[in-house]
Scaffold this active site. Structure first.
Site, PDB file in Angstrom:
ATOM      1  N   GLU A  20       0.814  -1.222   0.000  1.00 56.80           N
ATOM      2  CA  GLU A  20       0.000   0.000   0.000  1.00 56.80           C
ATOM      3  C   GLU A  20       0.852   1.278   0.000  1.00 56.80           C
ATOM      4  OE1 GLU A  20      -3.941  -1.043   2.346  1.00 56.80           O
ATOM      5  OE2 GLU A  20      -2.253  -2.219   3.063  1.00 56.80           O
ATOM      6  N   SER A 198      -6.098  -4.228   1.542  1.00 56.27           N
ATOM      7  CA  SER A 198      -6.385  -3.905   0.141  1.00 56.27           C
ATOM      8  C   SER A 198      -6.874  -5.123  -0.646  1.00 56.27           C
ATOM      9  CB  SER A 198      -5.154  -3.310  -0.560  1.00 56.27           C
ATOM     10  OG  SER A 198      -4.929  -2.003  -0.107  1.00 56.27           O
ATOM     11  N   SER A 341     -10.928   9.058  -0.047  1.00 60.74           N
ATOM     12  CA  SER A 341     -11.084   8.038   1.000  1.00 60.74           C
ATOM     13  C   SER A 341     -12.328   8.291   1.843  1.00 60.74           C
ATOM     14  CB  SER A 341      -9.856   8.020   1.910  1.00 60.74           C
ATOM     15  OG  SER A 341      -8.732   7.559   1.218  1.00 60.74           O
TER      16      SER A 341
HETATM   17  N1  LIG Z   1     -17.350 -12.741   4.930  1.00 57.21           N
HETATM   18  C1  LIG Z   1     -17.591 -11.961   3.871  1.00 57.21           C
HETATM   19  N2  LIG Z   1     -18.819 -11.913   3.292  1.00 57.21           N
HETATM   20  C2  LIG Z   1     -19.062 -11.136   2.207  1.00 57.21           C
HETATM   21  N3  LIG Z   1     -18.129 -10.348   1.620  1.00 57.21           N
HETATM   22  C3  LIG Z   1     -16.907 -10.361   2.135  1.00 57.21           C
HETATM   23  C4  LIG Z   1     -16.566 -11.150   3.290  1.00 57.21           C
HETATM   24  N4  LIG Z   1     -15.280 -10.937   3.589  1.00 57.21           N
HETATM   25  C5  LIG Z   1     -14.823 -10.070   2.669  1.00 57.21           C
HETATM   26  N5  LIG Z   1     -15.774  -9.716   1.790  1.00 57.21           N
HETATM   27  C6  LIG Z   1     -15.595  -8.812   0.640  1.00 57.21           C
HETATM   28  O1  LIG Z   1     -14.202  -8.691   0.398  1.00 57.21           O
HETATM   29  C7  LIG Z   1     -13.733  -7.360   0.644  1.00 57.21           C
HETATM   30  C8  LIG Z   1     -12.341  -7.383   1.269  1.00 57.21           C
HETATM   31  O2  LIG Z   1     -12.355  -8.112   2.472  1.00 57.21           O
HETATM   32  P1  LIG Z   1     -11.689  -7.529   3.792  1.00 57.21           P
HETATM   33  O3  LIG Z   1     -11.810  -8.544   4.860  1.00 57.21           O
HETATM   34  O4  LIG Z   1     -12.259  -6.191   4.079  1.00 57.21           O
HETATM   35  O5  LIG Z   1     -10.156  -7.411   3.378  1.00 57.21           O
HETATM   36  P2  LIG Z   1      -9.077  -6.237   3.455  1.00 57.21           P
HETATM   37  O6  LIG Z   1      -8.549  -6.268   4.854  1.00 57.21           O
HETATM   38  O7  LIG Z   1      -8.043  -6.626   2.455  1.00 57.21           O
HETATM   39  O8  LIG Z   1      -9.807  -4.951   3.146  1.00 57.21           O
HETATM   40  C9  LIG Z   1     -14.814  -6.738   1.501  1.00 57.21           C
HETATM   41  O9  LIG Z   1     -14.829  -5.340   1.357  1.00 57.21           O
HETATM   42  C10 LIG Z   1     -16.071  -7.410   0.938  1.00 57.21           C
HETATM   43  O10 LIG Z   1     -16.461  -6.843  -0.322  1.00 57.21           O
END
Ligand SMILES: Nc1ncnc2c1ncn2[C@@H]1O[C@H](COP(=O)(O)OP(=O)(O)O)[C@@H](O)[C@H]1O
Ligand SMILES: [Mg+2]
Length: 383
Positions: A20, A198, A341
């Protein structure tokens, strides 16, 4: 006050070793522009992708120019003085005086920035800094421990399984999860590196045949992999700031990320490269929904022992019983500060503009003495 004419001297640290890096540079560009020159003397400090600390060329543009992402490539090499008596930076070539700092704003995302490592370095150096301390940063970076701490505070989250040494487990048994676990989680599942950001290394698995490949992709980023049941619902985010004067934390109006049709989830491309999402700031929620999100965001901030700021991400949908359910996805201790953001935009919608935001962050960094030891067990730990 180390700056000229009694101004606070703020070291704004950006770039860094994580994927990042460019996003951090853009975030820092916004933060630098928002720090009032009448109050602060700012010292921009870049960290290269290799981890070198530099005073960058003042001409470095911390913005996306003609689609080109910014990067810290060089400058005057400096190092942070580890001795708290030093309180600042020295040039590696020995030239010039020590650059004393009053406070540091580590505008760094991901590994070596948001994960407690630079926070530890700043603690050692005796410098106050914006944002969460070592523990909250490290715990919030790790999806397994985020879930454990949120669960301990009774906060709602989705069903999941943690695979330690996922690559080893994969070679021992390519099926990895038994029938009962597969049935319980259902499809799709999200397979994630426990410590990343990300959306890097994350896959959405819709067929168990894809599962081993998804685990291998996540394990390439972090040996610990989290497998989550898909949570249906809207993606809602909420900003939290430390309360003024050490008071209880305050939540912004929430925002919603609406993925355009054809985009299944908020992956790396959707986040940064494609025009795949629309943002509602504030989110179209009822008053009760807004209050529930804000209360849960503040509770998550406290459960993770955050300081200064956090962005708490949610899914708002229907539970198995059909009733509305709010589930916490993750806690970000150094959310993006780029002009687009969500964190600064949610606060702007809540009446705190960018300049007011950085003022509050610097104030919070300087206000409480960070306890060097665990506070006494009198229930009086900081809230
Ligand atoms: N358990 C879940 N159910 C539905 N969508 C999910 C789930 N986990 C992640 N996502 C989708 O994946 C994206 C990235 O996951 P996230 O855990 O926020 O990762 P990061 O820490 O890389 O941002 C989320 O913004 C969402 O769109
Ligand atoms: Mg996320």
């Amino acid at each position: 006050m180390s700056g000229q004419a009694g101004k606070l001297r703020v070291g704004v640290v950006f770039g860094g070793r994580s994927a990042e890096h460019p996003i951090s540079c853009v975030s820092a560009g916004s933060a630098l522009a928002a720090l009032d020159p009448d109050r602060y003397e700012v010292v921009p400090v870049g960290i290269t992708r290799d981890g070198g600390w530099v005073l960058p060329d003042p001409a470095l543009r911390l913005a996306i120019v003609d689609g080109v992402l910014p990067e810290v490539t060089g400058g005057t090499a400096v190092t942070l003085v580890g001795d708290p008596a030093g309180r600042g930076l020295v040039r590696l070539d020995g030239a010039g005086p020590r650059i004393e700092l009053d406070v540091v704003f580590p505008v760094l995302h991901g590994a070596y920035g948001e994960d407690g490592t630079i926070q530890g370095l700043l603690e050692m150096s005796g410098l106050p800094y914006v944002g969460s301390g070592v523990f909250a940063s490290a715990a919030s970076m790790d999806k397994e421990f985020t879930k454990k701490l949120l669960a301990a505070a009774g906060l709602p989250q989705g069903d999941h399984v943690v695979l330690r040494d996922a690559a080893g487990a994969l070679s021992a048994d390519p099926s990895l999860l038994d029938e009962a676990a597969r049935e319980r989680l259902g499809l799709p599942v999200f397979v994630k590196p426990s410590r990343a950001g990300s959306s890097i290394g994350i896959s959405r698995v819709t067929d168990w045949a894809q599962f081993p490949e998804a685990v291998a992709a996540a394990a390439a980023v972090d040996p610990k992999v989290v497998v989550e049941a898909a949570v249906p619902g809207r993606e809602i985010e909420c900003g939290v700031l430390a309360g003024p004067g050490g008071g209880p934390p305050e939540a912004s109006l929430p925002a919603e990320i609406r993925l355009r049709p054809g985009t299944d989830w908020y992956d790396f491309t959707a986040k940064y490269l494609a025009d795949a999402a629309e943002f509602d700031v504030p989110a179209g929620l009822t008053l009760e929904q807004t209050r529930a999100v804000q209360a849960a965001a503040c509770r998550a901030y406290l459960a993770m022992d955050c300081q200064g700021l956090a962005r708490v991400d949610f899914f708002l949908g229907a539970g198995p019983d059909g009733a509305e359910r709010l589930v916490i996805n993750e806690v970000n201790t150094m959310p993006g500060f780029t002009p687009i953001s969500m964190f600064p935009r949610m606060w702007a919608a809540s009446g705190v503009d960018f300049a007011g935001l950085v003022d509050r962050l610097v104030e919070a960094a300087l206000a409480p003495a960070r306890p060097a030891v665990v506070p006494a067990l009198d229930g009086g730990a900081r809230a």
